[in-house]
Design a protein around this motif. Structure first.
Motif, PDB file in Angstrom:
ATOM      1  N   LYS A  62      26.375  43.212   6.067  1.00 41.94           N
ATOM      2  CA  LYS A  62      25.959  42.480   7.256  1.00 41.94           C
ATOM      3  C   LYS A  62      26.031  43.421   8.460  1.00 41.94           C
ATOM      4  O   LYS A  62      27.085  43.944   8.763  1.00 41.94           O
ATOM      5  CB  LYS A  62      26.881  41.275   7.485  1.00 41.94           C
ATOM      6  N   ALA A  63      24.909  43.615   9.102  1.00 46.45           N
ATOM      7  CA  ALA A  63      24.949  44.480  10.265  1.00 46.45           C
ATOM      8  C   ALA A  63      23.926  44.007  11.278  1.00 46.45           C
ATOM      9  O   ALA A  63      22.972  43.326  10.941  1.00 46.45           O
ATOM     10  CB  ALA A  63      24.629  45.908   9.856  1.00 46.45           C
ATOM     11  N   HIS A  64      24.151  44.364  12.528  1.00 47.83           N
ATOM     12  CA  HIS A  64      23.181  44.014  13.543  1.00 47.83           C
ATOM     13  C   HIS A  64      22.334  45.216  13.832  1.00 47.83           C
ATOM     14  O   HIS A  64      22.824  46.326  13.933  1.00 47.83           O
ATOM     15  CB  HIS A  64      23.882  43.566  14.813  1.00 47.83           C
ATOM     16  N   SER A  65      21.057  44.938  13.968  1.00 50.02           N
ATOM     17  CA  SER A  65      20.204  46.074  14.252  1.00 50.02           C
ATOM     18  C   SER A  65      19.525  45.857  15.593  1.00 50.02           C
ATOM     19  O   SER A  65      19.347  44.735  16.049  1.00 50.02           O
ATOM     20  CB  SER A  65      19.257  46.254  13.068  1.00 50.02           C
ATOM     21  N   GLN A  66      19.248  46.980  16.223  1.00 51.97           N
ATOM     22  CA  GLN A  66      18.693  46.896  17.558  1.00 51.97           C
ATOM     23  C   GLN A  66      17.277  47.430  17.435  1.00 51.97           C
ATOM     24  O   GLN A  66      17.062  48.535  16.957  1.00 51.97           O
ATOM     25  CB  GLN A  66      19.630  47.743  18.440  1.00 51.97           C
ATOM     26  N   GLN A  68       9.281  54.425  15.030  1.00 49.36           N
ATOM     27  CA  GLN A  68       9.116  55.872  14.874  1.00 49.36           C
ATOM     28  C   GLN A  68       8.776  56.228  13.438  1.00 49.36           C
ATOM     29  O   GLN A  68       9.348  55.684  12.503  1.00 49.36           O
ATOM     30  CB  GLN A  68      10.424  56.576  15.242  1.00 49.36           C
ATOM     31  N   HIS A  69       7.840  57.171  13.302  1.00 52.70           N
ATOM     32  CA  HIS A  69       7.532  57.705  11.983  1.00 52.70           C
ATOM     33  C   HIS A  69       8.345  58.972  11.802  1.00 52.70           C
ATOM     34  O   HIS A  69       8.310  59.853  12.650  1.00 52.70           O
ATOM     35  CB  HIS A  69       6.047  58.055  11.866  1.00 52.70           C
ATOM     36  N   ILE A  70       9.051  59.036  10.703  1.00 52.13           N
ATOM     37  CA  ILE A  70       9.889  60.208  10.501  1.00 52.13           C
ATOM     38  C   ILE A  70       9.552  60.841   9.155  1.00 52.13           C
ATOM     39  O   ILE A  70       9.628  60.192   8.113  1.00 52.13           O
ATOM     40  CB  ILE A  70      11.377  59.833  10.552  1.00 52.13           C
ATOM     41  N   THR A  71       9.135  62.092   9.224  1.00 50.70           N
ATOM     42  CA  THR A  71       8.736  62.777   8.001  1.00 50.70           C
ATOM     43  C   THR A  71       9.827  63.746   7.580  1.00 50.70           C
ATOM     44  O   THR A  71      10.341  64.494   8.403  1.00 50.70           O
ATOM     45  CB  THR A  71       7.426  63.543   8.243  1.00 50.70           C
ATOM     46  N   PHE A  72      10.173  63.693   6.320  1.00 48.68           N
ATOM     47  CA  PHE A  72      11.198  64.588   5.794  1.00 48.68           C
ATOM     48  C   PHE A  72      10.570  65.604   4.863  1.00 48.68           C
ATOM     49  O   PHE A  72       9.471  65.382   4.357  1.00 48.68           O
ATOM     50  CB  PHE A  72      12.214  63.791   4.972  1.00 48.68           C
ATOM     51  N   ASN A  73      11.285  66.672   4.591  1.00 49.88           N
ATOM     52  CA  ASN A  73      10.831  67.522   3.495  1.00 49.88           C
ATOM     53  C   ASN A  73      11.135  66.771   2.195  1.00 49.88           C
ATOM     54  O   ASN A  73      11.897  65.819   2.169  1.00 49.88           O
ATOM     55  CB  ASN A  73      11.467  68.919   3.556  1.00 49.88           C
ATOM     56  N   ILE A  80       9.108  54.706   8.224  1.00 50.04           N
ATOM     57  CA  ILE A  80       8.882  54.122   9.540  1.00 50.04           C
ATOM     58  C   ILE A  80      10.160  53.371   9.909  1.00 50.04           C
ATOM     59  O   ILE A  80      10.691  52.598   9.128  1.00 50.04           O
ATOM     60  CB  ILE A  80       7.617  53.233   9.558  1.00 50.04           C
ATOM     61  N   VAL A  81      10.663  53.679  11.101  1.00 54.65           N
ATOM     62  CA  VAL A  81      11.918  53.073  11.528  1.00 54.65           C
ATOM     63  C   VAL A  81      11.635  52.146  12.703  1.00 54.65           C
ATOM     64  O   VAL A  81      11.069  52.551  13.708  1.00 54.65           O
ATOM     65  CB  VAL A  81      12.922  54.158  11.982  1.00 54.65           C
ATOM     66  N   GLN A  82      12.006  50.875  12.543  1.00 55.77           N
ATOM     67  CA  GLN A  82      11.759  49.907  13.607  1.00 55.77           C
ATOM     68  C   GLN A  82      13.027  49.510  14.333  1.00 55.77           C
ATOM     69  O   GLN A  82      12.975  48.911  15.390  1.00 55.77           O
ATOM     70  CB  GLN A  82      11.153  48.616  13.037  1.00 55.77           C
ATOM     71  N   GLY A  83      14.174  49.808  13.710  1.00 59.96           N
ATOM     72  CA  GLY A  83      15.428  49.434  14.371  1.00 59.96           C
ATOM     73  C   GLY A  83      16.562  50.324  13.916  1.00 59.96           C
ATOM     74  O   GLY A  83      16.506  50.916  12.838  1.00 59.96           O
ATOM     75  N   VAL A  84      17.578  50.446  14.770  1.00 61.54           N
ATOM     76  CA  VAL A  84      18.745  51.274  14.436  1.00 61.54           C
ATOM     77  C   VAL A  84      19.999  50.414  14.564  1.00 61.54           C
ATOM     78  O   VAL A  84      19.957  49.357  15.199  1.00 61.54           O
ATOM     79  CB  VAL A  84      18.849  52.507  15.369  1.00 61.54           C
ATOM     80  N   PRO A  85      21.116  50.851  13.967  1.00 63.16           N
ATOM     81  CA  PRO A  85      22.338  50.049  14.047  1.00 63.16           C
ATOM     82  C   PRO A  85      22.707  49.739  15.490  1.00 63.16           C
ATOM     83  O   PRO A  85      22.650  50.623  16.343  1.00 63.16           O
ATOM     84  CB  PRO A  85      23.394  50.959  13.424  1.00 63.16           C
ATOM     85  N   ALA A  86      23.060  48.498  15.741  1.00 69.37           N
ATOM     86  CA  ALA A  86      23.317  48.091  17.116  1.00 69.37           C
ATOM     87  C   ALA A  86      24.532  48.787  17.710  1.00 69.37           C
ATOM     88  O   ALA A  86      24.588  49.017  18.908  1.00 69.37           O
ATOM     89  CB  ALA A  86      23.490  46.579  17.178  1.00 69.37           C
ATOM     90  N   ALA A 111      16.063  57.671  17.081  1.00 67.85           N
ATOM     91  CA  ALA A 111      16.181  57.380  15.657  1.00 67.85           C
ATOM     92  C   ALA A 111      15.956  58.622  14.813  1.00 67.85           C
ATOM     93  O   ALA A 111      16.616  58.831  13.805  1.00 67.85           O
ATOM     94  CB  ALA A 111      15.178  56.302  15.264  1.00 67.85           C
ATOM     95  N   ARG A 112      15.017  59.461  15.257  1.00 70.16           N
ATOM     96  CA  ARG A 112      14.711  60.638  14.453  1.00 70.16           C
ATOM     97  C   ARG A 112      15.927  61.541  14.340  1.00 70.16           C
ATOM     98  O   ARG A 112      16.343  61.915  13.253  1.00 70.16           O
ATOM     99  CB  ARG A 112      13.548  61.411  15.091  1.00 70.16           C
ATOM    100  N   GLN A 113      16.489  61.831  15.495  1.00 70.17           N
ATOM    101  CA  GLN A 113      17.637  62.732  15.486  1.00 70.17           C
ATOM    102  C   GLN A 113      18.790  62.129  14.693  1.00 70.17           C
ATOM    103  O   GLN A 113      19.455  62.812  13.920  1.00 70.17           O
ATOM    104  CB  GLN A 113      18.071  62.991  16.918  1.00 70.17           C
ATOM    105  N   LEU A 114      18.950  60.848  14.889  1.00 70.26           N
ATOM    106  CA  LEU A 114      20.034  60.159  14.195  1.00 70.26           C
ATOM    107  C   LEU A 114      19.857  60.287  12.676  1.00 70.26           C
ATOM    108  O   LEU A 114      20.775  60.669  11.950  1.00 70.26           O
ATOM    109  CB  LEU A 114      20.044  58.690  14.613  1.00 70.26           C
ATOM    110  N   LEU A 115      18.648  60.011  12.220  1.00 67.63           N
ATOM    111  CA  LEU A 115      18.405  60.066  10.776  1.00 67.63           C
ATOM    112  C   LEU A 115      18.491  61.487  10.243  1.00 67.63           C
ATOM    113  O   LEU A 115      19.059  61.727   9.185  1.00 67.63           O
ATOM    114  CB  LEU A 115      17.033  59.494  10.454  1.00 67.63           C
ATOM    115  N   GLU A 116      17.916  62.420  10.990  1.00 67.50           N
ATOM    116  CA  GLU A 116      17.942  63.817  10.536  1.00 67.50           C
ATOM    117  C   GLU A 116      19.371  64.314  10.423  1.00 67.50           C
ATOM    118  O   GLU A 116      19.764  64.904   9.423  1.00 67.50           O
ATOM    119  CB  GLU A 116      17.160  64.715  11.502  1.00 67.50           C
TER     120      GLU A 116
END
Ligand code: ADP
Ligand code: MG
Length: 606
Positions: A464-468, A474-479, A509-515, A522-527
């Motif tokens: 259970k988590a809240h997302s903001q 954002q579209h995030i492309t990885f290797n 594609i990221v539409q929300g991040v942890p609140a 989001a990109r930096q966070l995920l990377e």
């Protein structure tokens, strides 16, 4: 008395020896790819099923083998690459020990099809547990194809030791990249379970880096080049602003062979010196050419460690080459020439002339003067240093005395409760907090890391988590390798509050991040999260959730240097002591140190 010593049968000896060379599917991949490179192939295809458990196939268009050689190739110590001991010091090929195929043949079912150029027929050979099952002429393409099926089928202990498919695949991708990078003139492809992960056309080094790590690397790196009689260096190094907080892409190759070397890593890191934010690591892709006789690559089973004859020279040359390249491309603020027209340059005062900026150099500086070399530690000295310790061993939790220590603090807190609580921030990093028996100093980053870690672990457990929601998805492309890894983590990421979907071949594609994460990049966070997660995976062996919770906490905890308001400090201290394990960060560093009044008194007495 009866004699009891016996010679082991070949099949058993081979199986034992195989343990050294083939530890996991990725080791077989490495050996097969290297053989294809040695065979002069210009195209190499790697096909893998179930992360290499069921199938590893390498197909090349190299020079192929004769019927006799095909049979011989599976014998231990059978090689076409060296003939005598002297040759050991003049190795220009990847292989030379003649043991890879013998090892693979001992622990898998192997099918070899090979044909030399210009021959009408090729050879098919089937080997299973070191036994030749089939040997017959066959129709096949010029070159060689090895199919390695059911690796470790007869070594259950090894098979059970394998990690999840995601982890094994990541090792395979890593080995694939280590061969593909320096051999950019060769075309490589990699298929996993019918998905194409890589298809790399022959190209130059810079393009190969971009093919593998993503086209944005093109603007993230600058060339480094140096030619001396001892070593030739070429390659690319990351611009400081793209350095990562955790170890990113760091590749050394000696004579086109990937090696690990903490000593040379140190040389590079030293060249960056003040250019890097603390605790961040530069990317580099550095190819070094040396005389084969000046190195010894025969010191490690997988040949990833190398001894140099002229290590201090190489250290020094490498450091200055990297320094120079940074100076040339980076130290002066970069101007973006395409946008230059929009600059508003104020008119110069009439009596002023402009001088081109100069970088001062000492013309008498000789990096090889004895005094200069004496300043460089030898690799032996270096290995004893703090730096090496950090490079090799990720921090391990230290449990000693924690409990006792904890009780001491808790008592102090209780006693101090009635006293008006007052916290002070020191140097933007520590919180000085009164307790009745004295005071304590809290490391704000470590403390916050602990708090977040417990919260994230909780979320992962309860799902259970809240997302903001993000204003702009954002579209995030990885290797590919990171993409595969991230895919395995999707459900956990969602449990943490990421609103994330797969979107095409290597994009999310990221539409929300942890609140609860203050950051909205989001990109930096995920990377960073992936980077940290990978680190945690290779270093300490944690399970997925644990690794992820740690990575999230490490990345999102407030940094040293962040000024905190009084309320923020109060909240941090309260939340810390609401934790299950307040006294150490998840990585095992203490979150706080206490000083008693007695300690203080003692210090003030003669
Ligand atoms: P090494 O590479 O150390 O010589 P291996 O066991 O890996 O030992 O291979 C044994 C021999 O088999 C090689 O020396 C080479 O002659 C031959 N061989 C292996 N793979 C190939 C290939 N893909 N194409 C042609 N020859 C090969
Ligand atoms: Mg080999």
């Amino acid at each position: 008395m009866a004699d009891i010593i016996r010679l082991l049968p070949d099949s058993v000896a081979n199986q034992i020896a195989a343990g050294e060379v083939i530890q996991r599917p990725a080791s077989a991949v490495k050996e097969l790819l290297e053989n294809s490179v040695d065979a002069g192939a210009s195209l190499i295809r790697l096909v893998v099923k179930d992360a290499g458990r069921t199938l590893i196939q390498v197909i090349d268009n190299g020079k192929g083998m004769s019927e006799t050689d095909a049979r011989m190739s599976f014998e231990r110590h059978a090689t076409s690459k060296i003939r005598n001991a002297d040759d050991l010091f003049n190795i220009r090929t990847k292989g030379f020990r003649g043991e890879a195929l013998a090892s693979i043949g001992a622990i898998a079912q192997v099918e070899l099809r090979t044909k030399q150029h210009g021959e009408a027929l090729g050879t098919l050979l089937v080997v299973e547990g070191s036994e030749v099952k089939t040997q017959e002429p066959c129709n096949c393409a010029e070159g060689t194809s090895f199919s390695v099926k059911n690796l470790f089928y007869n070594v259950p202990a090894r098979r059970n030791f394998l990690k999840t498919d995601a982890v094994e695949l990541r090792h395979i991708i890593e080995e694939f990249q280590r061969v593909a990078l320096p051999h950019h003139n060769i075309g490589f492809s990699l298929h996993h379970n019918n998905t194409e992960l890589f298809n790399l056309a022959p190209c130059n080094l810079r393009q190969r880096i971009a093919q593998i790590f993503g086209s944005n690397y093109n603007e993230r790196v600058v060339p480094v080049e140096e030619e001396t009689s001892i070593v030739k260096i070429k390659g690319f190094i990351g611009k400081p602003e793209f350095a990562r907080r955790t170890r990113g892409e760091q590749y050394f190759f000696i004579n086109e062979r990937f090696i690990r070397n903490a000593y040379l890593h140190h040389a590079v890191q030293m060249a960056y010196e003040e250019l890097l934010p603390q605790d961040s690591f530069p990317s580099y892709f550095i190819l070094m050419e040396v005389e084969p006789k000046s190195i010894d690559i025969n010191i490690h089973p997988t040949k990833t460690e190398v001894k140099f004859e002229d290590e201090k020279f190489i250290y020094s040359i490498l450091r200055s080459a990297v320094k120079r390249s940074l100076g040339k491309y980076n130290i002066s603020p970069t101007l973006d020439f395409e946008q230059e027209t929009s600059f508003n340059v104020p008119p110069l005062p009439k009596d002023k002339t402009i001088h081109a900026p100069v970088i001062s150099v000492n013309p008498n500086y000789n990096p090889f003067a004895k005094e200069e070399l004496d300043k460089i530690p030898s690799s032996k000295e270096f290995l004893k240093s703090k730096f090496a310790e950090k490079y090799f061993s990720p921090q391990t939790a230290q449990g000693t005395g924690e409990k006792e220590f904890g009780q001491h603090v808790e008592k102090g807190l209780e006693e101090g409760a009635e006293q008006k609580k007052k916290n002070h921030q020191l140097h933007g990093r520590y919180i000085l907090s009164h307790i009745k028996s004295g005071f304590m100093i809290i490391d704000q980053h470590a403390a916050h890391e602990r708090i977040l870690y417990e919260r994230f672990s909780d979320m992962l457990e309860k799902q259970k988590a809240h997302s903001q929601q993000l204003l702009f998805p954002q579209h995030i492309t990885f290797n590919q390798s990171d993409f595969e890894l991230a895919k395995e983590l999707l459900s956990e990421m969602r449990a943490l509050g990421f609103d994330i979907e797969e979107f095409g071949k290597s994009t999310f594609i990221v539409q929300g991040v942890p609140a609860i994460v203050p950051e909205n990049n989001a990109r930096q966070l995920l990377e960073n999260l992936m980077e940290q997660y990978k680190q945690n995976l290779t270093g300490l062996k944690f399970e997925k959730r644990e690794s992820l919770a740690r990575a999230m906490a490490q990345h999102t905890a407030i940094r040293p240097g962040k000024t905190l308001s009084e309320q923020e400090m109060d909240a941090l201290v309260d939340e810390l002591f609401a934790c299950k394990m307040p006294y150490s960060s998840p990585s095992g560093n203490p979150t706080l140190i206490t000083f008693s009044l007695e300690d203080l008194e003692k210090r003030f007495k003669k």
